[in-house]
Design an enzyme around this catalytic site. Sequence first.
Site, PDB file in Angstrom:
ATOM      1  N   CYS A   1     -13.672  49.325  96.686  1.00  0.00           N
ATOM      2  CA  CYS A   1     -13.774  49.769  98.060  1.00  0.00           C
ATOM      3  C   CYS A   1     -13.457  49.036  98.972  1.00  0.00           C
ATOM      4  O   CYS A   1     -12.917  49.449 100.095  1.00  0.00           O
ATOM      5  CB  CYS A   1     -15.563  49.938  98.105  1.00  0.00           C
ATOM      6  N   GLU A   2     -13.589  47.743  99.086  1.00  0.00           N
ATOM      7  CA  GLU A   2     -13.049  46.841 100.363  1.00  0.00           C
ATOM      8  C   GLU A   2     -11.444  46.930 100.466  1.00  0.00           C
ATOM      9  O   GLU A   2     -11.131  47.412 101.510  1.00  0.00           O
ATOM     10  CB  GLU A   2     -13.461  45.488 100.026  1.00  0.00           C
TER      11      GLU A   2
END
Length: 155
Positions: A44-45
Amino acid sequence: MIATGTRAPEFSLFSQKRERVSLADQRGKKVVVAFFPAAFTSVCERELCTFRDSLGALDNIGATVLAISVDAPFANAAFADKNKLNFSVLSDYTREATRAYGVAIDNFAGMPGYTASNRAVFVISADGVITYSWLGPNPGVEPDYEELKRAVAAA
């Protein structure tokens, strides 16, 4: 997952700044809606930082990015600050948008009763129609960013 060619479901969610952001407020602009499973996870990052880094290119083709997770606005704020995200990270803590777009993962990561958003991306035209949709085969797969840019340019 909701199909391309259909009107995008409306939503009004709190941003990382605890301000309401609604899809209706974006009418007249192309919008990239990126659902992601959880703040502070590596994939996600990487995904949201890719959006951050390509925001100039998306701006040049008239697109606004809205990222959505089921995380609380407070967690999204810390995540956005840590990664210097320059777009709204919205909290769908009620899971209404996640379910409306058909991207819910129930019992996420083997946790009974916990529903997260799958990784999914939608391009919404200026008149509110979904012109592109992508659903990750599993939460560890990122979208094809070049394909996404072409889809935004064509919207």
